[in-house]
Scaffold this motif. Structure first.
Motif, PDB file in Angstrom:
ATOM      1  N   VAL A  24       0.950  -1.141   0.274  1.00 49.47           N
ATOM      2  CA  VAL A  24       0.292  -0.566   0.043  1.00 49.47           C
ATOM      3  C   VAL A  24       1.371   1.089  -0.132  1.00 49.47           C
ATOM      4  N   LEU A  25       2.065   1.724   0.483  1.00 50.74           N
ATOM      5  CA  LEU A  25       2.545   2.101   0.763  1.00 50.74           C
ATOM      6  C   LEU A  25       3.783   2.867  -0.330  1.00 50.74           C
ATOM      7  N   THR A  26       3.650   1.523  -1.224  1.00 51.35           N
ATOM      8  CA  THR A  26       4.446   1.654  -2.743  1.00 51.35           C
ATOM      9  C   THR A  26       3.744   3.271  -3.148  1.00 51.35           C
ATOM     10  N   ARG A  29       4.008   5.531  -9.777  1.00 53.21           N
ATOM     11  CA  ARG A  29       4.897   5.451 -11.003  1.00 53.21           C
ATOM     12  C   ARG A  29       4.990   7.285 -10.827  1.00 53.21           C
ATOM     13  N   GLY A  30       5.762   7.856 -11.093  1.00 53.03           N
ATOM     14  CA  GLY A  30       5.710   9.451 -11.481  1.00 53.03           C
ATOM     15  C   GLY A  30       6.080  10.333  -9.396  1.00 53.03           C
ATOM     16  N   ALA A  31       5.365   9.363  -8.241  1.00 53.52           N
ATOM     17  CA  ALA A  31       5.341  10.070  -7.577  1.00 53.52           C
ATOM     18  C   ALA A  31       6.927  10.367  -6.566  1.00 53.52           C
ATOM     19  N   GLU A  32       6.971  10.980  -5.763  1.00 49.75           N
ATOM     20  CA  GLU A  32       8.292  11.605  -5.129  1.00 49.75           C
ATOM     21  C   GLU A  32       8.392  10.604  -4.103  1.00 49.75           C
ATOM     22  N   LYS A  33       9.951   9.991  -4.058  1.00 52.09           N
ATOM     23  CA  LYS A  33       9.828   9.544  -3.245  1.00 52.09           C
ATOM     24  C   LYS A  33      10.636  10.066  -2.107  1.00 52.09           C
ATOM     25  N   PHE A  34      10.799   9.158  -0.967  1.00 51.02           N
ATOM     26  CA  PHE A  34      11.192   9.949   0.382  1.00 51.02           C
ATOM     27  C   PHE A  34      13.726   9.364   0.532  1.00 51.02           C
ATOM     28  N   GLU A 259      -8.905   8.209   2.468  1.00 52.12           N
ATOM     29  CA  GLU A 259      -8.006   9.856   3.088  1.00 52.12           C
ATOM     30  C   GLU A 259      -6.828   9.327   2.621  1.00 52.12           C
ATOM     31  N   PHE A 260      -5.635   7.800   2.284  1.00 49.02           N
ATOM     32  CA  PHE A 260      -4.765   7.289   2.220  1.00 49.02           C
ATOM     33  C   PHE A 260      -4.129   8.451   1.488  1.00 49.02           C
ATOM     34  N   ASP A 261      -3.908   8.220  -0.083  1.00 46.45           N
ATOM     35  CA  ASP A 261      -3.501   8.805  -1.075  1.00 46.45           C
ATOM     36  C   ASP A 261      -3.330  11.201  -0.262  1.00 46.45           C
ATOM     37  N   THR A 262      -4.710  11.218  -0.628  1.00 47.70           N
ATOM     38  CA  THR A 262      -4.951  12.789   0.445  1.00 47.70           C
ATOM     39  C   THR A 262      -3.764  13.113   1.198  1.00 47.70           C
ATOM     40  N   ILE A 327      20.893   4.221   7.358  1.00 47.35           N
ATOM     41  CA  ILE A 327      19.109   4.094   7.611  1.00 47.35           C
ATOM     42  C   ILE A 327      18.060   3.577   6.730  1.00 47.35           C
ATOM     43  N   VAL A 328      17.851   2.400   7.352  1.00 43.21           N
ATOM     44  CA  VAL A 328      16.515   1.344   6.055  1.00 43.21           C
ATOM     45  C   VAL A 328      15.165   2.627   5.326  1.00 43.21           C
ATOM     46  N   LEU A 329      15.340   2.934   4.509  1.00 43.56           N
ATOM     47  CA  LEU A 329      13.994   4.221   4.624  1.00 43.56           C
ATOM     48  C   LEU A 329      12.805   3.773   3.811  1.00 43.56           C
ATOM     49  N   GLY A 330      11.513   4.269   3.715  1.00 42.71           N
ATOM     50  CA  GLY A 330      10.048   3.670   2.836  1.00 42.71           C
ATOM     51  C   GLY A 330       9.429   5.304   2.630  1.00 42.71           C
ATOM     52  N   GLN A 331       8.728   4.672   2.403  1.00 40.00           N
ATOM     53  CA  GLN A 331       7.843   6.411   2.369  1.00 40.00           C
ATOM     54  C   GLN A 331       6.913   6.522   3.338  1.00 40.00           C
ATOM     55  N   HIS A 332       6.951   5.859   4.662  1.00 39.54           N
ATOM     56  CA  HIS A 332       6.381   6.220   5.590  1.00 39.54           C
ATOM     57  C   HIS A 332       6.759   6.748   6.386  1.00 39.54           C
ATOM     58  N   CYS A 333       8.443   7.141   6.071  1.00 32.57           N
ATOM     59  CA  CYS A 333       9.436   8.243   7.007  1.00 32.57           C
ATOM     60  C   CYS A 333       9.045   9.645   6.886  1.00 32.57           C
ATOM     61  N   PHE A 334       8.004  10.243   5.605  1.00 30.23           N
ATOM     62  CA  PHE A 334       7.747  11.575   5.019  1.00 30.23           C
ATOM     63  C   PHE A 334       7.708  12.188   6.461  1.00 30.23           C
ATOM     64  N   GLY A 335       6.717  11.012   7.134  1.00 26.57           N
ATOM     65  CA  GLY A 335       5.871  11.388   7.915  1.00 26.57           C
ATOM     66  C   GLY A 335       6.738  11.729   9.569  1.00 26.57           C
ATOM     67  N   CYS A 336       8.410  11.583   9.630  1.00 32.88           N
ATOM     68  CA  CYS A 336       9.233  12.043  10.311  1.00 32.88           C
ATOM     69  C   CYS A 336       9.873  13.508   9.887  1.00 32.88           C
TER      70      CYS A 336
END
Length: 350
Positions: A24-26, A29-34, A259-262, A327-336
Motif C-alpha cells: 500500500v505504501l509503495t 510511478r512518478g511520485a516523489e520518493k523519500f 484519505e490515504f492518497d491525500t 538507515i533503511v528508508l521507506g515512504q512512511h519516513c515522510f511522516g518524520c
C-alpha cells in the motif's frame, strides 16, 4: 476515527501483514520518493551517528485498542519479550555506558511480566528510563501500584493524551479513556509527577485526530497547560506532538476513509529538510519484542530490519557497527520530516 474492538491480526485483516502494508505504501510511478527528497536536500545516504537511546518494544499486549495504534497492540495480542531477551538488553546497557536512555514501549509495556525487572536493573546501571504509558493501565486490576513503583525508580512517564477534550480523546482511544486518563494524571501529580523540583518528569503526547498534521508544539503545549489546569488542576512538564504514521491501524483508517492518497501527499508537501538532523533513527536503536533490531519503532512494525551486514539481534549487539549503520528508508519516513518534523521526542525543527 472509528474505534476498532480488536487488532488487525485478530480480525484477519490483510493489513496485519507488514508486507501488505508496504505494498500500500509503495509510491505510484512518478511520485516523489523519500530517498530522492533526501538527496535533493544534500543527504545522499541517511545514516546513524551514535546510539544514545535504546528503545525497546517489550510486547504488543495492551489493555486498549486505539484507532491510531501503529503497533496493532491490544488485549488479544500475546507477543511479550522474554526474561532472556530483557537480560540481553540489560547486558548491552551494562557494557555500553554511552547509551544513556532506556525507552520502554509496547503495547502497554507495564503488562510485560519482566517490566519491573527491566526498570530496576536499568536504574541500577544509572540509566534514564522512560515508560511510554497509556495512563489507563495505571487504573487496571493488578497495576494500581504501578505509579508508586515508577515514582520510586524516578522513571520518566511519557503519556498519551491525544486531546484535552473528552470527545476527541475517546474518539481515538475508546469510550471512557479520557476520564480514566484524567484520574491517572491526578494520581501521578499527587506522587510528585509534573511538579516543580520533584525530579519526576511527566510528558504528555498529542496525536492528531483524523488525517491531519500536528499544530505547533509550543502553542499546543500552552493550550494543554491552560485547559488541564483550569478544568482538573493537572500539571505536567512538557508536551510532545507526534505525527500519526501511515502504519498498521492508522493505515487501515486512511484506506477505509479514502484519505490515504491525500494524507501521503500532505506529508510529502510538508517535507522539511530542517528536520533531518534530528531524526530519531540517527541516535536511537529500536529493539523488537523478539530481540530483533530496527532503525525505529515504525520500521519495526513494517518488519524492516536494520540494513544487511549489521547485527540483527540484541544478543549479537556491536556498538561500533550499529552506531554507524545505513538507515533503511521507506515512504512512511515522510511522516518524520513533515512540518516541524516528528519522532518519539516530539517535534524536531523549532
Amino acid at each position: 476515527m472509528p474505534q476498532p474492538k480488536t487488532s488487525l491480526q485478530h480480525r484477519g485483516n490483510p493489513l496485519a501483514n507488514p508486507t501488505a502494508q508496504l505494498v500500500v505504501l509503495t509510491p505510484p510511478r512518478g511520485a516523489e520518493k523519500f530517498a530522492a527528497k533526501l538527496s535533493e536536500s544534500g543527504v545522499k545516504q541517511l545514516a546513524s551517528d551514535r546510539i544514545d537511546i535504546l528503545q525497546v518494544n517489550i510486547g504488543k499486549l495492551c489493555n486498549m485498542t486505539c484507532s491510531h495504534c501503529h503497533v496493532d497492540a491490544g488485549p488479544d495480542r500475546r507477543e511479550n519479550m522474554t526474561r532472556e531477551t530483557v537480560d540481553a538488553c540489560i547486558s548491552v546497557l551494562r557494557d555500553h555506558p554511552q547509551i544513556g536512555t532506556l525507552d520502554l514501549t509496547g503495547g502497554a509495556p507495564e503488562m510485560n511480566p519482566n517490566f519491573k525487572h527491566f526498570v530496576r536493573h536499568a536504574k541500577l546501571l544509572g540509566r534514564h528510563v522512560i515508560d511510554r504509558c497509556n495512563l489507563t493501565i495505571l487504573l487496571a486490576k493488578g497495576f494500581t501500584e504501578m505509579p508508586e513503583f515508577l515514582a520510586e525508580n524516578q522513571v520518566e512517564i511519557v503519556a498519551s493524551l491525544p486531546c484535552y477534550l473528552e470527545e476527541n480523546t475517546d474518539a481515538q482511544r475508546g469510550d471512557g479513556a479520557f476520564s480514566k486518563s484524567v484520574q491517572a494524571l491526578k494520581r501521578l501529580n499527587d506522587l510528585g509527577y509534573g511538579q516543580p523540583g520533584s525530579g519526576l518528569m511527566l510528558t504528555l503526547v498529542y496525536n492528531p485526530v483524523g488525517a491531519s498534521l500536528p499544530p505547533d508544539q509550543q502553542t499546543l503545549e500552552a493550550a494543554y497547560r491552560k485547559e488541564l489546569d483550569a478544568r482538573f488542576g493537572i500539571q505536567f512538564n512538557r508536551l510532545f506532538t507526534i505525527t500519526n504514521m501511515p502504519v498498521s491501524r492508522y493505515l487501515e483508517y486512511l484506506v477505509q476513509t479514502n484519505e490515504f492518497d491525500t494524507y501521503m501527499q500532505k506529508l510529502v508537501d510538508a517535507y522539511n529538510p530542517a528536520a533531518i538532523d534530528g531524526l530519531m533513527c540517527r541516535n536511537t536503536l529500536s529493539v523488537g519484542w523478539d530481540g530483533r533490531l530496527f532503525d525505529c519503532d515504525f520500521n519495526q512494525m513494517l518488519n524492516l530490519e536494520v540494513a544487511a551486514g549489521h547485527p540483527m539481534h540484541i544478543q549479537d549487539f556491536d556498538y561500533d557497527a550499529l552506531s554507524k549503520r545505513q538507515i533503511v528508508l521507506g515512504q512512511h519516513c515522510f511522516g518524520c520530516t513533515a512540518g516541524a518534523g516528528s519522532g518519539c521526542q516530539g517535534a524536531i525543527a523549532k
